[in-house]
Design an enzyme around this catalytic site. Sequence first.
Site, mmCIF file in Angstrom:
data_model
loop_
_atom_site.group_PDB
_atom_site.id
_atom_site.type_symbol
_atom_site.label_atom_id
_atom_site.label_comp_id
_atom_site.label_asym_id
_atom_site.label_seq_id
_atom_site.Cartn_x
_atom_site.Cartn_y
_atom_site.Cartn_z
ATOM 1 N N GLU A 36 0.928 -1.103 -0.155
ATOM 2 C CA GLU A 36 -0.007 0.079 0.161
ATOM 3 C C GLU A 36 0.879 1.156 0.093
ATOM 4 O OE1 GLU A 36 -3.669 0.291 2.085
ATOM 5 O OE2 GLU A 36 -3.472 -1.660 2.998
ATOM 6 N N CYS A 75 -6.276 4.313 -3.140
ATOM 7 C CA CYS A 75 -6.392 3.058 -3.363
ATOM 8 C C CYS A 75 -7.778 2.520 -4.045
ATOM 9 C CB CYS A 75 -6.441 2.401 -1.965
ATOM 10 S SG CYS A 75 -7.482 3.351 -0.741
ATOM 11 N N HIS A 241 -0.503 2.352 -5.385
ATOM 12 C CA HIS A 241 -0.441 3.611 -5.779
ATOM 13 C C HIS A 241 1.001 4.133 -5.235
ATOM 14 C CE1 HIS A 241 -1.927 5.251 -2.225
ATOM 15 N NE2 HIS A 241 -3.159 4.400 -2.389
#
Length: 480
Positions: A36, A75, A241
Amino acid sequence: MTYSHFLRIVLLVFLAYGCGQVEEKAKPNILWILAEDLSPDLGCFGQSLVKTPVLDKLASEGVRFTNVFTTAGICTPSRTALAVGMHQTSINAHHMRYPIEMRNALPEGVLPVNEIFRRNGYQSVNVKGGVGTGKTDWSFKSDHSAYDYNSWDQLDPAKPFFAVVNLRLTHRPFEKDEKNPINPDEVKVPPYYPDHPVAKQDWADYLESAQLMDGQVGEVLQVLEEKGWSENTIVYFFSDHGRPFTRGKSFLYDSGIEIPLIVKSPPSLRWHDFLPNGSMSDQLLSSLDIVATSLSMAGISKPAQLQGRVFLGDNAEDARDVIYATADRSGEVFFKSRAVRSKQFKYIRNYNNDFSVNEASTAYRRANHPIYHLLNILAERNELNEVQKQLLMPMPEEELYDIKSDPFEIKNLAGDPAFEKELQAMRDRLARWQSETNDYGMQADSEALASAFETYGKESFDKNEKKALELRSRVLQQIN
């Protein structure tokens, strides 16, 4: 029929059956290790302060891809696109977390990638437990969105699998690496941030969290070893990302959409020929291409609606010359931005631009991002330089950057007559892409949807304002 002829037929039948079995077993397992909020801030991607021995080793056994970008800088939209291999704007699922009751069904004929694998003989597992969070965070409705399993132990070892392991680390709040602390004095922050201890400490905390995440990757790879799957599993490591900082996450600058990608195939599989040990590729890739290529590796023909391209193997498609990314509603902030990026130029069109980069911070961010407060406080004291001041000025309608000469995307060339040709070419590419992909983000939201996001913003403000004020106070103390 002679006895020898009979034996020959039996042998041929046995071999045919046996070859069929071998072929079935030879289908590779596909594993996505999905971090993440992580930019290419790893040792194997050139970040010398970070100790990431597991990922460095994985890179030495596979390929590092150094030009990879997600379809969004946050996200839910990014993961939504990854789930179906299509831009989130193409399936009307482009905002950050639609209210559940307002999520749209997938268009007819569009299936989540786990269902595509399932229909082609694969088991699917989204690991929840250990280091795996089981996160999906998709913004669509589908009767086929569930994975078969949520645990490694539920898998049938006789069948191939498609597995996803989501790792939370590198998402805020960061965790400290007590064994290998990073000295904030050695940190170099991007030039659009103040070179200040507050910013440097926040950056160091992020890098330490990446070090801990590296250990989690090691735990995942250890499971493959223990279960005897390593020699038949292709491993993808990437992120949803870019890094969780002002001008990073949510935004369409490279700091928000550029991600690391490492792909490794064991030598026992033919895919290893396309993934030589320790090599590097600067091929321009979208995260959608990960979907198309993973299916291709499993011997699955690419569904017609997929917008990704196969980038490895015998079925590799023509290389991209540009990627596209989008930003829409994110909590109470109404982004409406689109980006086109080639290897040299980045074009950003901000349809909503009556706020600054720093103002485009949700209540949650104001409660968790020290640099947000640092910028405001130093601006009040007139202690920001001209580059840093740009973060507090309204965003331009158009932005154009020469990535090769300006990797931090600081000098906007959109108004420079010398770059009018490049600007117009990017405008045209964006307009064509929006038309071809049916960009739902250009349509007005319903009153109900707009109201739902407005309500969310008010609730988030009430929830986070006290914490935001406390964080500003702590930043003030550090400055003083």
